[in-house]
Design a protein around this motif. Structure first.
Motif, mmCIF file in Angstrom:
data_model
loop_
_atom_site.group_PDB
_atom_site.id
_atom_site.type_symbol
_atom_site.label_atom_id
_atom_site.label_comp_id
_atom_site.label_asym_id
_atom_site.label_seq_id
_atom_site.Cartn_x
_atom_site.Cartn_y
_atom_site.Cartn_z
ATOM 1 N N LEU A 1 126.684 9.802 42.029
ATOM 2 C CA LEU A 1 126.091 9.502 43.338
ATOM 3 C C LEU A 1 125.262 8.221 43.271
ATOM 4 O O LEU A 1 124.169 8.195 42.706
ATOM 5 C CB LEU A 1 125.224 10.674 43.796
ATOM 6 C CG LEU A 1 124.797 10.611 45.265
ATOM 7 C CD1 LEU A 1 126.011 10.669 46.182
ATOM 8 C CD2 LEU A 1 123.857 11.772 45.602
ATOM 9 N N ASN A 2 125.814 7.155 43.826
ATOM 10 C CA ASN A 2 125.072 5.904 43.993
ATOM 11 C C ASN A 2 125.338 5.396 45.399
ATOM 12 O O ASN A 2 126.093 6.011 46.164
ATOM 13 C CB ASN A 2 125.477 4.872 42.931
ATOM 14 C CG ASN A 2 126.983 4.635 42.893
ATOM 15 O OD1 ASN A 2 127.643 4.574 43.940
ATOM 16 N ND2 ASN A 2 127.546 4.518 41.690
ATOM 17 N N ASP A 3 124.736 4.303 45.777
ATOM 18 C CA ASP A 3 124.846 3.817 47.162
ATOM 19 C C ASP A 3 126.287 3.542 47.558
ATOM 20 O O ASP A 3 126.726 3.891 48.670
ATOM 21 C CB ASP A 3 124.000 2.554 47.349
ATOM 22 C CG ASP A 3 122.514 2.853 47.313
ATOM 23 O OD1 ASP A 3 122.142 4.043 47.475
ATOM 24 O OD2 ASP A 3 121.714 1.914 47.116
ATOM 25 N N ARG A 4 127.066 2.918 46.669
ATOM 26 C CA ARG A 4 128.451 2.573 46.999
ATOM 27 C C ARG A 4 129.293 3.822 47.194
ATOM 28 O O ARG A 4 130.008 3.966 48.196
ATOM 29 C CB ARG A 4 129.057 1.706 45.901
ATOM 30 C CG ARG A 4 128.594 0.261 45.889
ATOM 31 C CD ARG A 4 129.329 -0.505 44.815
ATOM 32 N NE ARG A 4 130.774 -0.541 45.053
ATOM 33 C CZ ARG A 4 131.655 -0.861 44.124
ATOM 34 N NH1 ARG A 4 131.269 -1.152 42.893
ATOM 35 N NH2 ARG A 4 132.950 -0.892 44.427
ATOM 36 N N ALA A 5 129.208 4.745 46.239
ATOM 37 C CA ALA A 5 130.020 5.961 46.314
ATOM 38 C C ALA A 5 129.595 6.820 47.496
ATOM 39 O O ALA A 5 130.445 7.381 48.204
ATOM 40 C CB ALA A 5 129.897 6.751 45.015
ATOM 41 N N TRP A 6 128.296 6.941 47.720
ATOM 42 C CA TRP A 6 127.797 7.739 48.835
ATOM 43 C C TRP A 6 128.329 7.187 50.160
ATOM 44 O O TRP A 6 128.764 7.945 51.030
ATOM 45 C CB TRP A 6 126.267 7.718 48.851
ATOM 46 C CG TRP A 6 125.660 8.556 49.945
ATOM 47 C CD1 TRP A 6 125.305 9.865 49.887
ATOM 48 C CD2 TRP A 6 125.335 8.118 51.274
ATOM 49 N NE1 TRP A 6 124.785 10.286 51.092
ATOM 50 C CE2 TRP A 6 124.787 9.239 51.965
ATOM 51 C CE3 TRP A 6 125.448 6.915 51.954
ATOM 52 C CZ2 TRP A 6 124.366 9.171 53.287
ATOM 53 C CZ3 TRP A 6 125.024 6.835 53.278
ATOM 54 C CH2 TRP A 6 124.494 7.960 53.918
ATOM 55 N N SER A 7 128.310 5.867 50.304
ATOM 56 C CA SER A 7 128.766 5.233 51.540
ATOM 57 C C SER A 7 130.260 5.464 51.762
ATOM 58 O O SER A 7 130.694 5.740 52.893
ATOM 59 C CB SER A 7 128.471 3.731 51.492
ATOM 60 O OG SER A 7 128.929 3.088 52.664
ATOM 61 N N VAL A 8 131.059 5.371 50.686
ATOM 62 C CA VAL A 8 132.498 5.584 50.815
ATOM 63 C C VAL A 8 132.787 7.005 51.281
ATOM 64 O O VAL A 8 133.616 7.240 52.170
ATOM 65 C CB VAL A 8 133.208 5.309 49.472
ATOM 66 C CG1 VAL A 8 134.655 5.792 49.514
ATOM 67 C CG2 VAL A 8 133.160 3.825 49.141
ATOM 68 N N VAL A 9 132.106 7.986 50.694
ATOM 69 C CA VAL A 9 132.314 9.378 51.088
ATOM 70 C C VAL A 9 131.830 9.612 52.511
ATOM 71 O O VAL A 9 132.543 10.187 53.346
ATOM 72 C CB VAL A 9 131.585 10.335 50.116
ATOM 73 C CG1 VAL A 9 131.676 11.773 50.627
ATOM 74 C CG2 VAL A 9 132.178 10.236 48.720
ATOM 75 N N ARG A 10 130.627 9.179 52.787
ATOM 76 C CA ARG A 10 129.999 9.465 54.088
ATOM 77 C C ARG A 10 130.767 8.852 55.245
ATOM 78 O O ARG A 10 130.810 9.421 56.344
ATOM 79 C CB ARG A 10 128.555 8.963 54.085
ATOM 80 C CG ARG A 10 127.748 9.357 55.303
ATOM 81 C CD ARG A 10 127.584 10.863 55.375
ATOM 82 N NE ARG A 10 126.905 11.257 56.599
ATOM 83 C CZ ARG A 10 127.495 11.418 57.776
ATOM 84 N NH1 ARG A 10 128.797 11.179 57.891
ATOM 85 N NH2 ARG A 10 126.817 11.794 58.832
ATOM 86 N N ASP A 11 131.410 7.701 55.019
ATOM 87 C CA ASP A 11 132.126 7.007 56.093
ATOM 88 C C ASP A 11 133.615 7.351 56.138
ATOM 89 O O ASP A 11 134.372 6.748 56.900
ATOM 90 C CB ASP A 11 131.972 5.486 55.932
ATOM 91 C CG ASP A 11 130.534 5.033 56.130
ATOM 92 O OD1 ASP A 11 129.773 5.765 56.802
ATOM 93 O OD2 ASP A 11 130.161 3.965 55.592
ATOM 94 N N THR A 12 134.029 8.319 55.335
ATOM 95 C CA THR A 12 135.430 8.748 55.363
ATOM 96 C C THR A 12 135.704 9.516 56.654
ATOM 97 O O THR A 12 134.940 10.416 57.010
ATOM 98 C CB THR A 12 135.744 9.659 54.152
ATOM 99 O OG1 THR A 12 135.579 8.903 52.955
ATOM 100 C CG2 THR A 12 137.163 10.194 54.229
ATOM 101 N N PRO A 13 136.764 9.175 57.387
ATOM 102 C CA PRO A 13 137.082 9.902 58.624
ATOM 103 C C PRO A 13 137.205 11.401 58.388
ATOM 104 O O PRO A 13 137.859 11.838 57.441
ATOM 105 C CB PRO A 13 138.434 9.298 59.036
ATOM 106 C CG PRO A 13 138.431 7.929 58.437
ATOM 107 C CD PRO A 13 137.708 8.069 57.131
#
Length: 265
Positions: free
Chosen positions: A137-149
């Motif tokens: 869990l880091n900013d990049r990975a969190w953002s990719v997951v959170r913004d997944t449709p």
């Protein structure tokens, strides 16, 4: 100190260690205490099965802990679990965060149901509305997951996802039955779902006339074994029972068969 005193102290120490171990197990699985009581009364079959399950669970959990990353749970729109897995796998590759997002899992079980007088194998999601993710869990990975449709949120406080214990993840990913001689484990199907349980050859659906909407029941098998539920819907033509279970703080409907539940008196 005499040899006899040394021996007594050793016996007391072993007894204390066993008691502490039993308390730790029963804290995670309160119904384990019921199995232990049944064994004391001479009903060893349930106790043996429970002991074997806990042994396999410990081994499976140890293997999970060797894998990189931590497990998190993401909440999805209803029936979007498979789409979220597909989208997230693609986004992790496209956005080059595969080194952080290691595994995305939709655990399911396959059961036999009667439809139009014929047996049919159907799939049931063990965590409807959720997907398991093993990741750093880091900013990049969190953002990719959170913004997944299809993803609505991580389980936990927004922006502060909660790590799921390996033991709890194991309960959903460990195959229902022990590996065969060929070493078969849980398998992913063509849609990427993790098949945790396959139907037994002699398993047959039963009629649901013994239950009523509103009945409080205990689930007897599968990943939700020992969990309490409330029956919300019964289909007398198929024997399907829909019950509400509290999963991660949210009331979630799950499909069950009569042989998977018993009433709470």
């Amino acid at each position: 100190m005499s040899d006899e005193q040394d021996s007594n102290l050793e016996v007391e120490y072993v007894a204390e260690q066993e008691a502490e171990a039993n308390e730790a197990v029963n804290a995670d699985n309160p119904d384990g205490a019921v199995a232990d009581a049944a064994a004391a009364l001479g009903d060893t079959s349930e106790a043996d099965a429970d002991s074997e399950y806990r042994r396999r669970l410990r081994e499976f959990t140890r293997e999970l802990k060797k894998q990189p990353g931590q497990w998190y749970i993401i909440q999805t729109y209803a029936s979007y679990e498979n789409k979220v897995k597909t989208n997230l796998d693609m986004r992790a590759q496209t956005l080059e965060v595969e080194e952080y997002i290691h595994e995305v899992v939709v655990p399911i079980e396959q059961v036999v149901e009667m439809k139009d007088g014929k047996k049919k194998i159907v799939k049931r999601k063990l965590l409807p509305g959720y997907v398991l993710v093993r990741m750093e869990l880091n900013d990049r990975a969190w953002s990719v997951v959170r913004d997944t449709p299809g993803v609505t949120s991580f389980v936990g406080n927004e922006g502060n996802a909660t790590v799921v214990r390996h033991r709890d993840v194991s309960k959903f990913l460990m195959p229902k039955t022990a590996p065969t001689e060929e070493g078969q484990q849980a398998q992913a199907n063509s849609e990427g779902e993790m098949v945790i349980a396959m139907p037994e050859e002699q398993e047959a659906p039963k009629f649901a006339h013994d239950f009523q909407v509103g009945d409080a029941v205990t689930i007897l098998s599968g990943a939700l074994a020992s969990v309490s539920a409330s029956i919300s819907e019964i289909d007398p033509s198929t024997g399907k029972i829909q019950a509400l279970v509290s999963i991660f703080g949210r009331e979630t409907p799950v499909e069950l068969t009569p042989d998977q539940i018993e009433k709470i008196n």
